[in-house]
Motif scaffolding. Structure first.
Motif, PDB file in Angstrom:
ATOM      1  N   MET A  24       0.810  -1.211   0.000  1.00 18.03           N
ATOM      2  CA  MET A  24       0.000   0.000   0.000  1.00 18.03           C
ATOM      3  C   MET A  24       0.846   1.265   0.000  1.00 18.03           C
ATOM      4  SD  MET A  24      -2.916   1.481   0.023  1.00 18.03           S
ATOM      5  CE  MET A  24      -4.165   0.317   0.417  1.00 18.03           C
ATOM      6  N   CYS A  28      -5.945  -2.506  -2.339  1.00 20.66           N
ATOM      7  CA  CYS A  28      -5.550  -3.278  -1.161  1.00 20.66           C
ATOM      8  C   CYS A  28      -6.564  -4.383  -0.921  1.00 20.66           C
ATOM      9  CB  CYS A  28      -5.432  -2.391   0.070  1.00 20.66           C
ATOM     10  SG  CYS A  28      -6.990  -1.696   0.649  1.00 20.66           S
ATOM     11  N   ASN A  85      -5.240   1.157   5.710  1.00 18.74           N
ATOM     12  CA  ASN A  85      -4.335   1.362   4.586  1.00 18.74           C
ATOM     13  C   ASN A  85      -4.375   2.726   3.920  1.00 18.74           C
ATOM     14  OD1 ASN A  85      -3.274  -1.499   4.151  1.00 18.74           O
ATOM     15  ND2 ASN A  85      -5.478  -1.828   4.163  1.00 18.74           N
TER      16      ASN A  85
END
Length: 197
Positions: free
Chosen positions: A41, A65, A120
């Motif tokens: 990420m 992600c 993320n």
């Protein structure tokens, strides 16, 4: 983590060997799903999660992600607490239902997406909340055994006229299953602090 999601994350490591191109990344020292394209990420951003401010959410940026498995137990547990329709809580009754099997509540799918977003995409220190979501759609059911990933695309970003210490970011969010089929989409607005102005 409630609703069996923690258990689903524990299964993640076991699934890595079976899923080509899925990577795990460390976020704040904890392993979490990475990009299903195999790119961690933080490689999508110029700075790591803990250092992200409004300026880092550049229109056109696409971030992927995920790799989060959805188990039957997590479907039932979430739905029993929040959306107790038979199609979400009773595997036997769901067989005779409109989808032919147990399916996750759309809100469960949305909650899994939100966890991926928090882990993320959004820096907790600089994220000031969301004034809302536009065009939330559930395109197809999520079933036990599905593996969800998310794609976040920065659609627009503008500095607030009334509070110049922050900006408003619009992000198009698409959640897909292991086959790449779209299961959920929405456009979310987030208020994010700017770097010192």
């Amino acid at each position: 983590m409630p609703f069996g999601i923690s258990g689903d994350y524990l299964l993640y490591d076991q699934l890595l060997a079976a899923l080509p191109g899925v990577a795990a990344v460390a976020v704040n020292g904890t392993a979490h799903p990475g990009a299903y394209s195999g790119i961690p990420m933080d490689d999508f951003f110029a700075v790591p999660l803990a250092d992200r401010y409004f300026e880092d959410y550049v229109p056109g940026l696409v971030v992927e992600c995920g790799g989060v498995p959805v188990s039957e137990a997590s479907i039932v547990e979430f739905a029993a607490a929040f959306d107790p329709h038979a199609m979400h809580v009773d595997p036997v009754a769901a067989l005779a239902g409109p989808f032919g099997s147990l399916i996750a509540s759309g809100w469960h799918t949305t909650a899994v997406m939100m966890r991926m977003m928090v882990d993320n995409y959004l820096n907790e220190r600089t994220s000031l909340g969301s004034p809302g979501v536009d065009t939330l759609r559930w395109h197809r059911p999520v079933r036990a055994g599905d593996i969800l990933s998310a794609r976040f695309t920065v659609v627009s970003a503008r500095v607030s006229a009334s509070k110049p210490d922050r900006g408003l970011v619009h992000t198009r969010i698409e959640v897909v299953d292991q086959a790449g089929a779209l299961v959920m989409s929405q456009v979310m607005m987030n208020l994010i602090l700017r770097r010192a102005v």
